[in-house]
Design a protein around this motif. Structure first.
Motif, PDB file in Angstrom:
ATOM      1  N   LEU A   7       0.829  -1.195   0.000  1.00 58.06           N
ATOM      2  CA  LEU A   7       0.000   0.000   0.000  1.00 58.06           C
ATOM      3  C   LEU A   7       0.868   1.251   0.000  1.00 58.06           C
ATOM      4  O   LEU A   7       2.049   1.211   0.340  1.00 58.06           O
ATOM      5  N   GLY A   8       0.240   2.373  -0.360  1.00 55.94           N
ATOM      6  CA  GLY A   8       0.944   3.651  -0.359  1.00 55.94           C
ATOM      7  C   GLY A   8       0.237   4.638  -1.263  1.00 55.94           C
ATOM      8  O   GLY A   8      -0.703   4.292  -1.984  1.00 55.94           O
ATOM      9  N   GLY A  58      -2.986   3.430  -5.661  1.00 55.85           N
ATOM     10  CA  GLY A  58      -2.488   4.533  -4.851  1.00 55.85           C
ATOM     11  C   GLY A  58      -3.598   5.158  -4.006  1.00 55.85           C
ATOM     12  O   GLY A  58      -4.694   5.424  -4.508  1.00 55.85           O
ATOM     13  N   ILE A  59      -3.314   5.388  -2.731  1.00 61.93           N
ATOM     14  CA  ILE A  59      -4.326   5.933  -1.819  1.00 61.93           C
ATOM     15  C   ILE A  59      -4.399   7.445  -1.983  1.00 61.93           C
ATOM     16  O   ILE A  59      -3.446   8.168  -1.707  1.00 61.93           O
ATOM     17  N   ASP A  60      -5.555   7.902  -2.457  1.00 61.39           N
ATOM     18  CA  ASP A  60      -5.745   9.335  -2.743  1.00 61.39           C
ATOM     19  C   ASP A  60      -7.249   9.602  -2.710  1.00 61.39           C
ATOM     20  O   ASP A  60      -8.023   8.923  -3.380  1.00 61.39           O
ATOM     21  N   GLU A  61      -7.671  10.596  -1.942  1.00 65.23           N
ATOM     22  CA  GLU A  61      -9.099  10.882  -1.811  1.00 65.23           C
ATOM     23  C   GLU A  61      -9.528  12.111  -2.608  1.00 65.23           C
ATOM     24  O   GLU A  61     -10.555  12.711  -2.331  1.00 65.23           O
ATOM     25  N   SER A  62      -8.732  12.483  -3.613  1.00 63.00           N
ATOM     26  CA  SER A  62      -9.030  13.720  -4.355  1.00 63.00           C
ATOM     27  C   SER A  62     -10.272  13.609  -5.223  1.00 63.00           C
ATOM     28  O   SER A  62     -10.903  14.609  -5.554  1.00 63.00           O
ATOM     29  N   THR A  63     -10.645  12.393  -5.617  1.00 59.75           N
ATOM     30  CA  THR A  63     -11.854  12.209  -6.432  1.00 59.75           C
ATOM     31  C   THR A  63     -12.652  11.034  -5.868  1.00 59.75           C
ATOM     32  O   THR A  63     -12.156  10.257  -5.035  1.00 59.75           O
ATOM     33  N   ASP A  97       0.795  10.891   4.898  1.00 57.98           N
ATOM     34  CA  ASP A  97       1.429   9.580   4.959  1.00 57.98           C
ATOM     35  C   ASP A  97       1.429   9.040   6.384  1.00 57.98           C
ATOM     36  O   ASP A  97       1.196   7.851   6.618  1.00 57.98           O
ATOM     37  N   ARG A  98       1.695   9.926   7.353  1.00 53.17           N
ATOM     38  CA  ARG A  98       1.705   9.492   8.756  1.00 53.17           C
ATOM     39  C   ARG A  98       0.335   8.963   9.168  1.00 53.17           C
ATOM     40  O   ARG A  98       0.220   7.916   9.800  1.00 53.17           O
ATOM     41  N   LYS A  99      -0.731   9.719   8.811  1.00 55.15           N
ATOM     42  CA  LYS A  99      -2.088   9.311   9.185  1.00 55.15           C
ATOM     43  C   LYS A  99      -2.443   7.965   8.570  1.00 55.15           C
ATOM     44  O   LYS A  99      -3.039   7.100   9.218  1.00 55.15           O
ATOM     45  N   LEU A 100      -2.081   7.785   7.312  1.00 50.83           N
ATOM     46  CA  LEU A 100      -2.378   6.518   6.632  1.00 50.83           C
ATOM     47  C   LEU A 100      -1.618   5.362   7.285  1.00 50.83           C
ATOM     48  O   LEU A 100      -2.151   4.275   7.493  1.00 50.83           O
ATOM     49  N   PHE A 101      -0.355   5.617   7.620  1.00 47.85           N
ATOM     50  CA  PHE A 101       0.463   4.574   8.241  1.00 47.85           C
ATOM     51  C   PHE A 101      -0.094   4.193   9.607  1.00 47.85           C
ATOM     52  O   PHE A 101      -0.199   3.004   9.954  1.00 47.85           O
ATOM     53  N   ASP A 131      11.973   8.590  10.474  1.00 47.65           N
ATOM     54  CA  ASP A 131      11.962   8.060  11.845  1.00 47.65           C
ATOM     55  C   ASP A 131      10.813   8.656  12.651  1.00 47.65           C
ATOM     56  O   ASP A 131      10.380   8.085  13.652  1.00 47.65           O
ATOM     57  N   SER A 132      10.324   9.830  12.190  1.00 47.64           N
ATOM     58  CA  SER A 132       9.223  10.499  12.899  1.00 47.64           C
ATOM     59  C   SER A 132       7.937   9.673  12.872  1.00 47.64           C
ATOM     60  O   SER A 132       7.015   9.924  13.640  1.00 47.64           O
ATOM     61  N   PHE A 133       7.862   8.664  11.977  1.00 45.84           N
ATOM     62  CA  PHE A 133       6.687   7.794  11.922  1.00 45.84           C
ATOM     63  C   PHE A 133       6.638   6.870  13.135  1.00 45.84           C
ATOM     64  O   PHE A 133       5.599   6.324  13.454  1.00 45.84           O
TER      65      PHE A 133
END
Length: 453
Positions: A7-8, A58-63, A97-101, A131-133
Protein backbone atom coordinates in the motif's frame (compact mmCIF):
# COMPACT_ATOMS: atom_id res chain seq x y z
CA UNK A 1 -0.99 -19.26 2.41
CA UNK A 2 0.50 -16.02 3.74
CA UNK A 3 -0.55 -12.75 2.11
CA UNK A 4 1.41 -9.51 1.73
CA UNK A 5 -0.36 -6.27 0.79
CA UNK A 6 1.58 -3.38 -0.77
CA UNK A 7 0.00 0.00 0.00
CA UNK A 8 0.94 3.65 -0.36
CA UNK A 9 0.12 6.90 -2.08
CA UNK A 10 0.34 7.19 -5.89
CA UNK A 11 3.73 7.07 -7.60
CA UNK A 12 5.79 5.72 -4.72
CA UNK A 13 6.78 2.52 -6.58
CA UNK A 14 4.23 -0.06 -5.38
CA UNK A 15 3.78 -1.72 -8.75
CA UNK A 16 7.53 -1.69 -9.38
CA UNK A 17 8.11 -3.49 -6.06
CA UNK A 18 5.29 -5.92 -6.93
CA UNK A 19 7.04 -6.70 -10.23
CA UNK A 20 10.42 -7.02 -8.52
CA UNK A 21 9.12 -9.53 -5.95
CA UNK A 22 7.27 -11.45 -8.66
CA UNK A 23 10.40 -11.38 -10.86
CA UNK A 24 8.30 -10.49 -13.87
CA UNK A 25 6.58 -7.43 -15.29
CA UNK A 26 2.96 -7.96 -14.24
CA UNK A 27 1.75 -4.59 -13.00
CA UNK A 28 1.84 -1.62 -15.38
CA UNK A 29 4.10 1.13 -14.08
CA UNK A 30 4.06 4.78 -15.13
CA UNK A 31 4.48 8.31 -13.82
CA UNK A 32 0.73 8.90 -14.08
CA UNK A 33 -1.01 8.90 -10.70
CA UNK A 34 -3.68 6.25 -10.40
CA UNK A 35 -2.28 3.83 -12.98
CA UNK A 36 -3.13 0.94 -10.64
CA UNK A 37 -6.76 0.94 -9.50
CA UNK A 38 -7.75 -2.68 -8.95
CA UNK A 39 -5.76 -5.10 -6.81
CA UNK A 40 -3.13 -7.13 -8.67
CA UNK A 41 -2.61 -10.56 -7.13
CA UNK A 42 0.22 -12.99 -7.70
CA UNK A 43 1.44 -16.14 -5.96
CA UNK A 44 5.23 -15.99 -5.80
CA UNK A 45 8.02 -18.05 -4.28
CA UNK A 46 10.21 -16.44 -1.63
CA UNK A 47 12.98 -18.93 -0.85
CA UNK A 48 10.65 -21.78 -1.88
CA UNK A 49 7.79 -20.47 0.28
CA UNK A 50 4.56 -19.73 -1.66
CA UNK A 51 3.26 -16.26 -0.76
CA UNK A 52 0.47 -14.19 -2.32
CA UNK A 53 1.38 -10.57 -2.91
CA UNK A 54 -1.32 -7.94 -3.43
CA UNK A 55 -0.59 -4.69 -5.27
CA UNK A 56 -3.17 -2.03 -4.40
CA UNK A 57 -4.00 1.28 -6.03
CA UNK A 58 -2.49 4.53 -4.85
CA UNK A 59 -4.33 5.93 -1.82
CA UNK A 60 -5.74 9.33 -2.74
CA UNK A 61 -9.10 10.88 -1.81
CA UNK A 62 -9.03 13.72 -4.36
CA UNK A 63 -11.85 12.21 -6.43
CA UNK A 64 -14.72 9.79 -5.90
CA UNK A 65 -12.88 7.17 -7.97
CA UNK A 66 -9.75 7.40 -5.85
CA UNK A 67 -11.84 7.18 -2.66
CA UNK A 68 -13.09 3.80 -3.90
CA UNK A 69 -9.52 2.77 -4.63
CA UNK A 70 -8.59 3.67 -1.05
CA UNK A 71 -11.47 1.65 0.39
CA UNK A 72 -10.43 -1.36 -1.65
CA UNK A 73 -6.81 -0.94 -0.54
CA UNK A 74 -7.81 -0.87 3.14
CA UNK A 75 -10.03 -3.90 2.67
CA UNK A 76 -7.08 -5.73 1.14
CA UNK A 77 -4.91 -4.70 4.09
CA UNK A 78 -7.37 -6.32 6.51
CA UNK A 79 -6.98 -9.64 4.72
CA UNK A 80 -3.17 -9.54 4.68
CA UNK A 81 -0.72 -11.09 7.12
CA UNK A 82 1.79 -8.32 6.49
CA UNK A 83 1.52 -4.78 5.08
CA UNK A 84 4.31 -3.08 3.18
CA UNK A 85 3.57 0.64 3.31
CA UNK A 86 5.66 2.41 0.67
CA UNK A 87 6.73 6.03 0.75
CA UNK A 88 8.84 8.10 -1.64
CA UNK A 89 12.23 8.64 0.02
CA UNK A 90 13.09 11.52 -2.30
CA UNK A 91 10.47 13.67 -0.57
CA UNK A 92 10.13 14.70 3.05
CA UNK A 93 7.49 12.82 5.07
CA UNK A 94 4.08 14.50 5.21
CA UNK A 95 1.15 14.35 7.62
CA UNK A 96 -1.07 12.45 5.19
CA UNK A 97 1.43 9.58 4.96
CA UNK A 98 1.71 9.49 8.76
CA UNK A 99 -2.09 9.31 9.18
CA UNK A 100 -2.38 6.52 6.63
CA UNK A 101 0.46 4.57 8.24
CA UNK A 102 -1.05 4.91 11.73
CA UNK A 103 -4.46 3.84 10.38
CA UNK A 104 -2.94 0.74 8.79
CA UNK A 105 -1.13 -0.16 12.01
CA UNK A 106 -4.54 -0.32 13.72
CA UNK A 107 -5.69 -2.78 11.06
CA UNK A 108 -2.57 -4.93 11.09
CA UNK A 109 0.24 -4.99 13.68
CA UNK A 110 2.66 -6.39 11.12
CA UNK A 111 3.24 -3.23 9.11
CA UNK A 112 6.59 -2.41 7.51
CA UNK A 113 7.49 1.15 6.56
CA UNK A 114 9.36 0.78 3.26
CA UNK A 115 11.19 3.91 2.08
CA UNK A 116 11.69 3.58 -1.67
CA UNK A 117 13.87 5.45 -4.20
CA UNK A 118 16.93 5.53 -1.92
CA UNK A 119 19.49 5.26 -4.70
CA UNK A 120 22.61 6.14 -2.70
CA UNK A 121 23.91 6.59 0.84
CA UNK A 122 23.39 10.36 0.79
CA UNK A 123 19.68 9.90 0.11
CA UNK A 124 19.61 7.32 2.90
CA UNK A 125 20.79 9.97 5.35
CA UNK A 126 17.98 12.32 4.26
CA UNK A 127 15.44 9.50 4.53
CA UNK A 128 16.06 9.15 8.26
CA UNK A 129 13.47 11.94 8.54
CA UNK A 130 10.92 9.10 8.32
CA UNK A 131 11.96 8.06 11.85
CA UNK A 132 9.22 10.50 12.90
CA UNK A 133 6.69 7.79 11.92
CA UNK A 134 7.84 5.76 14.91
CA UNK A 135 7.77 2.60 12.80
CA UNK A 136 9.01 -0.53 14.54
CA UNK A 137 10.37 -1.89 11.26
CA UNK A 138 11.60 0.38 8.47
CA UNK A 139 13.62 -0.40 5.36
CA UNK A 140 15.55 1.67 2.83
CA UNK A 141 15.24 0.30 -0.70
CA UNK A 142 15.59 1.29 -4.33
CA UNK A 143 13.42 -0.91 -6.53
CA UNK A 144 14.93 0.51 -9.73
CA UNK A 145 18.50 -0.17 -8.53
CA UNK A 146 17.69 -3.42 -6.69
CA UNK A 147 19.09 -2.02 -3.45
CA UNK A 148 17.95 -3.45 -0.12
CA UNK A 149 15.46 -5.85 -1.73
CA UNK A 150 17.10 -9.04 -0.48
CA UNK A 151 17.24 -7.76 3.11
CA UNK A 152 13.56 -6.79 2.88
CA UNK A 153 12.73 -10.31 1.68
CA UNK A 154 14.70 -11.85 4.57
CA UNK A 155 12.77 -9.73 7.06
CA UNK A 156 9.43 -10.59 5.45
CA UNK A 157 10.19 -14.29 5.90
CA UNK A 158 11.09 -13.80 9.57
CA UNK A 159 7.94 -11.86 10.35
CA UNK A 160 5.81 -14.47 8.62
CA UNK A 161 7.52 -17.27 10.56
CA UNK A 162 8.98 -18.86 7.46
CA UNK A 163 12.68 -18.73 8.33
CA UNK A 164 12.96 -21.43 11.00
CA UNK A 165 14.06 -19.04 13.76
CA UNK A 166 11.74 -20.22 16.53
CA UNK A 167 14.64 -20.96 18.86
CA UNK A 168 16.96 -18.24 17.62
CA UNK A 169 17.99 -17.17 21.13
CA UNK A 170 19.16 -20.65 22.04
CA UNK A 171 20.68 -21.66 18.71
CA UNK A 172 24.29 -21.18 17.83
CA UNK A 173 25.31 -20.31 14.30
CA UNK A 174 26.31 -23.93 13.72
CA UNK A 175 22.87 -25.22 14.78
CA UNK A 176 21.06 -22.58 12.77
CA UNK A 177 22.82 -23.57 9.56
CA UNK A 178 21.23 -27.03 9.66
CA UNK A 179 17.75 -25.55 9.10
CA UNK A 180 18.63 -22.48 7.07
CA UNK A 181 17.33 -22.51 3.47
CA UNK A 182 19.62 -21.70 0.59
CA UNK A 183 19.35 -18.23 -0.95
CA UNK A 184 20.11 -18.21 -4.63
CA UNK A 185 22.40 -15.38 -5.77
CA UNK A 186 20.44 -12.51 -7.23
CA UNK A 187 21.15 -12.13 -10.90
CA UNK A 188 23.12 -8.96 -11.49
CA UNK A 189 21.38 -6.82 -14.07
CA UNK A 190 23.46 -5.71 -17.01
CA UNK A 191 24.31 -2.05 -16.66
CA UNK A 192 26.89 0.55 -17.50
CA UNK A 193 29.98 0.41 -15.29
CA UNK A 194 30.67 3.94 -14.05
CA UNK A 195 34.33 4.69 -13.45
CA UNK A 196 35.54 7.96 -11.91
CA UNK A 197 39.13 9.04 -12.56
CA UNK A 198 40.49 10.92 -9.53
CA UNK A 199 43.79 12.45 -8.52
CA UNK A 200 45.51 15.75 -7.87
CA UNK A 201 46.21 18.25 -10.63
CA UNK A 202 48.56 17.25 -13.44
CA UNK A 203 48.89 13.55 -12.62
CA UNK A 204 47.67 12.71 -16.12
CA UNK A 205 43.96 11.94 -15.63
CA UNK A 206 42.87 13.53 -18.91
CA UNK A 207 45.65 11.77 -20.82
CA UNK A 208 44.57 8.51 -19.24
CA UNK A 209 40.95 9.08 -20.31
CA UNK A 210 42.08 9.73 -23.90
CA UNK A 211 44.19 6.56 -23.85
CA UNK A 212 41.31 4.47 -22.47
CA UNK A 213 38.81 5.59 -25.12
CA UNK A 214 41.35 5.77 -27.94
CA UNK A 215 40.69 9.37 -28.96
CA UNK A 216 41.25 12.95 -27.82
CA UNK A 217 38.13 13.35 -25.74
CA UNK A 218 39.58 15.41 -22.91
CA UNK A 219 41.68 18.55 -23.22
CA UNK A 220 45.24 17.93 -22.07
CA UNK A 221 47.66 20.69 -21.10
CA UNK A 222 50.40 21.49 -18.63
CA UNK A 223 48.22 24.17 -17.05
CA UNK A 224 46.94 23.07 -13.65
CA UNK A 225 43.17 22.89 -13.37
CA UNK A 226 42.50 22.54 -17.11
CA UNK A 227 39.63 20.14 -16.46
CA UNK A 228 36.75 21.80 -14.57
CA UNK A 229 33.58 20.09 -15.77
CA UNK A 230 33.62 16.29 -15.50
CA UNK A 231 34.30 14.79 -18.93
CA UNK A 232 32.64 11.45 -19.59
CA UNK A 233 32.74 8.90 -22.38
CA UNK A 234 31.21 5.44 -22.81
CA UNK A 235 33.16 2.65 -24.48
CA UNK A 236 32.43 -1.03 -25.04
CA UNK A 237 35.03 -3.56 -23.96
CA UNK A 238 34.48 -7.33 -24.05
CA UNK A 239 30.72 -6.78 -24.52
CA UNK A 240 30.53 -4.56 -21.42
CA UNK A 241 29.82 -0.84 -21.41
CA UNK A 242 32.13 1.34 -19.34
CA UNK A 243 31.50 5.03 -18.68
CA UNK A 244 34.70 6.87 -17.80
CA UNK A 245 34.49 10.24 -16.07
CA UNK A 246 37.57 12.45 -15.91
CA UNK A 247 37.05 14.60 -12.83
CA UNK A 248 38.83 17.87 -12.10
CA UNK A 249 42.25 17.62 -10.52
CA UNK A 250 42.12 18.38 -6.80
CA UNK A 251 44.54 20.56 -4.87
CA UNK A 252 44.88 21.82 -1.31
CA UNK A 253 41.77 23.69 -0.25
CA UNK A 254 43.82 26.87 0.39
CA UNK A 255 45.00 26.85 -3.24
CA UNK A 256 41.62 26.30 -4.89
CA UNK A 257 40.93 29.18 -7.25
CA UNK A 258 37.62 30.61 -8.45
CA UNK A 259 35.65 28.16 -10.53
CA UNK A 260 37.62 25.19 -9.18
CA UNK A 261 35.45 25.37 -6.05
CA UNK A 262 32.59 24.09 -8.17
CA UNK A 263 34.85 21.36 -9.55
CA UNK A 264 35.40 19.88 -6.08
CA UNK A 265 31.66 19.69 -5.48
CA UNK A 266 31.07 18.12 -8.89
CA UNK A 267 33.79 15.54 -8.29
CA UNK A 268 31.98 14.37 -5.17
CA UNK A 269 28.68 14.21 -7.06
CA UNK A 270 30.28 12.15 -9.82
CA UNK A 271 31.72 9.70 -7.30
CA UNK A 272 28.29 9.29 -5.68
CA UNK A 273 27.14 7.74 -8.96
CA UNK A 274 30.32 5.77 -9.66
CA UNK A 275 31.06 2.11 -9.07
CA UNK A 276 34.85 2.22 -9.35
CA UNK A 277 37.51 4.89 -8.85
CA UNK A 278 40.80 4.95 -10.70
CA UNK A 279 43.15 6.61 -8.20
CA UNK A 280 45.82 8.13 -10.46
CA UNK A 281 49.22 8.76 -8.88
CA UNK A 282 52.18 10.44 -10.59
CA UNK A 283 55.34 8.35 -10.19
CA UNK A 284 57.53 10.94 -11.89
CA UNK A 285 57.55 12.63 -8.48
CA UNK A 286 57.12 11.55 -4.86
CA UNK A 287 53.72 10.90 -3.29
CA UNK A 288 52.39 13.78 -1.20
CA UNK A 289 49.90 14.15 1.63
CA UNK A 290 47.25 15.40 -0.80
CA UNK A 291 47.38 12.06 -2.64
CA UNK A 292 46.39 10.35 0.61
CA UNK A 293 43.57 12.82 1.26
CA UNK A 294 42.18 12.33 -2.25
CA UNK A 295 42.32 8.56 -1.77
CA UNK A 296 39.95 8.96 1.21
CA UNK A 297 37.19 9.74 -1.33
CA UNK A 298 37.22 6.04 -2.19
CA UNK A 299 36.20 5.10 1.35
CA UNK A 300 33.78 8.03 1.62
CA UNK A 301 31.76 6.83 -1.37
CA UNK A 302 32.31 3.05 -0.79
CA UNK A 303 33.82 2.55 -4.23
CA UNK A 304 35.72 -0.20 -5.90
CA UNK A 305 39.25 1.02 -6.57
CA UNK A 306 42.27 0.48 -8.80
CA UNK A 307 45.52 2.32 -8.08
CA UNK A 308 47.00 3.59 -11.34
CA UNK A 309 50.69 4.52 -11.25
CA UNK A 310 50.93 6.86 -14.24
CA UNK A 311 53.98 8.27 -16.06
CA UNK A 312 55.84 4.99 -15.52
CA UNK A 313 58.08 5.84 -18.50
CA UNK A 314 59.61 8.67 -16.44
CA UNK A 315 59.33 7.13 -12.94
CA UNK A 316 61.45 8.73 -10.22
CA UNK A 317 62.37 5.45 -8.45
CA UNK A 318 62.60 1.75 -9.13
CA UNK A 319 59.51 -0.48 -8.89
CA UNK A 320 60.33 -2.03 -5.50
CA UNK A 321 60.92 1.35 -3.83
CA UNK A 322 57.71 2.85 -5.27
CA UNK A 323 55.57 -0.11 -4.19
CA UNK A 324 57.07 -0.08 -0.68
CA UNK A 325 56.26 3.62 -0.29
CA UNK A 326 52.79 3.09 -1.76
CA UNK A 327 51.91 0.30 0.68
CA UNK A 328 53.15 2.37 3.59
CA UNK A 329 51.21 5.53 2.74
CA UNK A 330 48.03 3.85 1.40
CA UNK A 331 47.79 0.95 3.83
CA UNK A 332 43.99 1.26 4.06
CA UNK A 333 43.79 0.46 0.32
CA UNK A 334 45.78 -2.76 0.64
CA UNK A 335 42.97 -4.63 -1.14
CA UNK A 336 43.34 -2.45 -4.26
CA UNK A 337 45.08 -3.84 -7.37
CA UNK A 338 48.03 -1.76 -8.62
CA UNK A 339 48.81 -1.16 -12.29
CA UNK A 340 51.77 0.68 -13.79
CA UNK A 341 50.79 2.64 -16.89
CA UNK A 342 51.93 5.34 -19.24
CA UNK A 343 48.97 7.19 -20.70
CA UNK A 344 51.35 8.84 -23.19
CA UNK A 345 52.80 5.57 -24.51
CA UNK A 346 49.59 3.50 -23.98
CA UNK A 347 51.43 1.14 -21.61
CA UNK A 348 49.10 -1.45 -19.97
CA UNK A 349 45.91 0.39 -21.04
CA UNK A 350 44.23 -2.82 -22.18
CA UNK A 351 45.26 -4.48 -18.91
CA UNK A 352 43.61 -1.61 -17.04
CA UNK A 353 40.32 -2.11 -18.91
CA UNK A 354 40.45 -5.82 -18.10
CA UNK A 355 41.10 -5.09 -14.43
CA UNK A 356 38.07 -2.75 -14.34
CA UNK A 357 35.82 -5.62 -15.43
CA UNK A 358 37.35 -7.91 -12.81
CA UNK A 359 36.93 -5.41 -9.99
CA UNK A 360 33.33 -4.68 -11.03
CA UNK A 361 32.57 -8.41 -10.94
CA UNK A 362 33.94 -8.54 -7.38
CA UNK A 363 32.03 -5.33 -6.52
CA UNK A 364 28.78 -6.98 -7.66
CA UNK A 365 29.40 -10.42 -6.20
CA UNK A 366 26.83 -12.00 -3.88
CA UNK A 367 27.90 -14.87 -1.64
CA UNK A 368 25.30 -17.66 -1.34
CA UNK A 369 23.82 -17.52 2.16
CA UNK A 370 24.85 -21.02 3.26
CA UNK A 371 28.40 -20.51 1.96
CA UNK A 372 28.64 -17.15 3.74
CA UNK A 373 27.44 -18.61 7.04
CA UNK A 374 29.76 -21.58 6.81
CA UNK A 375 32.67 -19.21 6.25
CA UNK A 376 31.70 -16.98 9.19
CA UNK A 377 31.27 -20.07 11.37
CA UNK A 378 34.72 -21.30 10.35
CA UNK A 379 36.22 -17.88 11.17
CA UNK A 380 34.62 -17.78 14.63
CA UNK A 381 35.90 -21.29 15.39
CA UNK A 382 39.46 -20.35 14.46
CA UNK A 383 39.30 -17.09 16.40
CA UNK A 384 36.38 -16.98 18.88
CA UNK A 385 34.62 -13.69 19.50
CA UNK A 386 35.92 -11.85 22.57
CA UNK A 387 33.43 -11.69 25.44
CA UNK A 388 31.85 -8.45 26.64
CA UNK A 389 32.86 -8.15 30.30
CA UNK A 390 32.37 -11.88 30.73
CA UNK A 391 29.15 -12.05 28.70
CA UNK A 392 29.11 -14.27 25.63
CA UNK A 393 29.04 -12.48 22.26
CA UNK A 394 27.49 -14.61 19.53
CA UNK A 395 26.83 -14.30 15.79
CA UNK A 396 23.58 -16.13 15.00
CA UNK A 397 23.77 -15.85 11.23
CA UNK A 398 24.92 -13.62 8.40
CA UNK A 399 23.15 -12.45 5.27
CA UNK A 400 24.39 -10.38 2.37
CA UNK A 401 21.65 -7.81 1.89
CA UNK A 402 23.17 -5.82 -0.95
CA UNK A 403 25.95 -5.56 -3.52
CA UNK A 404 27.87 -2.71 -5.15
CA UNK A 405 29.71 -2.96 -2.79
CA UNK A 406 29.08 -6.24 -0.92
CA UNK A 407 27.14 -5.45 2.28
CA UNK A 408 26.64 -8.08 4.96
CA UNK A 409 24.54 -8.09 8.12
CA UNK A 410 25.75 -10.02 11.14
CA UNK A 411 22.75 -10.80 13.34
CA UNK A 412 24.03 -10.98 16.91
CA UNK A 413 22.97 -11.04 20.54
CA UNK A 414 25.29 -8.09 21.35
CA UNK A 415 25.97 -6.12 18.14
CA UNK A 416 27.54 -3.19 20.00
CA UNK A 417 30.14 -5.53 21.45
CA UNK A 418 31.67 -6.42 18.08
CA UNK A 419 35.08 -4.77 18.29
CA UNK A 420 36.40 -3.06 15.15
CA UNK A 421 39.50 -5.29 15.22
CA UNK A 422 37.33 -8.43 15.11
CA UNK A 423 35.27 -6.94 12.31
CA UNK A 424 38.52 -6.32 10.41
CA UNK A 425 39.49 -9.94 11.08
CA UNK A 426 36.20 -11.15 9.56
CA UNK A 427 36.64 -8.89 6.52
CA UNK A 428 40.15 -10.24 5.94
CA UNK A 429 38.89 -13.79 6.41
CA UNK A 430 36.25 -13.22 3.74
CA UNK A 431 38.92 -11.79 1.44
CA UNK A 432 41.00 -14.95 1.95
CA UNK A 433 38.08 -17.12 0.81
CA UNK A 434 36.45 -15.00 -1.91
CA UNK A 435 37.85 -12.79 -4.63
CA UNK A 436 37.05 -9.31 -3.36
CA UNK A 437 40.10 -7.65 -4.88
CA UNK A 438 39.46 -3.96 -5.41
CA UNK A 439 36.20 -3.75 -3.49
CA UNK A 440 35.33 -2.75 0.07
CA UNK A 441 33.29 -5.14 2.23
CA UNK A 442 30.77 -3.55 4.58
CA UNK A 443 29.89 -5.54 7.71
CA UNK A 444 26.96 -4.31 9.79
CA UNK A 445 26.24 -5.94 13.17
CA UNK A 446 22.50 -6.07 13.92
CA UNK A 447 20.42 -7.02 16.94
CA UNK A 448 18.33 -10.14 16.33
CA UNK A 449 15.36 -8.37 17.94
CA UNK A 450 15.28 -5.79 15.15
CA UNK A 451 14.85 -8.64 12.68
CA UNK A 452 12.60 -11.00 14.59
CA UNK A 453 10.08 -8.73 16.24
Amino acid sequence: MKKIAILGKPNVGKSSLFNRLAKERIAITSDISGTTRDVNKKIIQLEEHPIQILDTGGIDESTELFSKVKNLAFKTAQEADLILYLVDGKHLPDDEDRKLFYALQKIQNNCFLVINKIDNDKEKQNAYEFDSFGAHDSFFISVSHNRGINFLIQSILYHLGLHNTKNLQQESLEELLENMPEVSPTEVQEEIIHVGIIGRVNVGKSSLLNALIGEERSVVSAIEGTTIDPVDEIIEFQNKKICFVDTAGLRRRSKIKGIEKFALDRTNKILEKSHIALLVLDVSTTFVELDEKISSLVDKHSLGVIIVLNKWDIKIKEYKEIITELKRKFKFLEYAPILTVSALNKRHITDLKQKILEVYQNFSYRIPTSTLNNTILEATKKHPLPSDHGKIVRIYYATQYDTNPPQISLVMNRPKSLHFSYKRYLVNYLRDHFNFEGTPIILTPKDKKSIKE
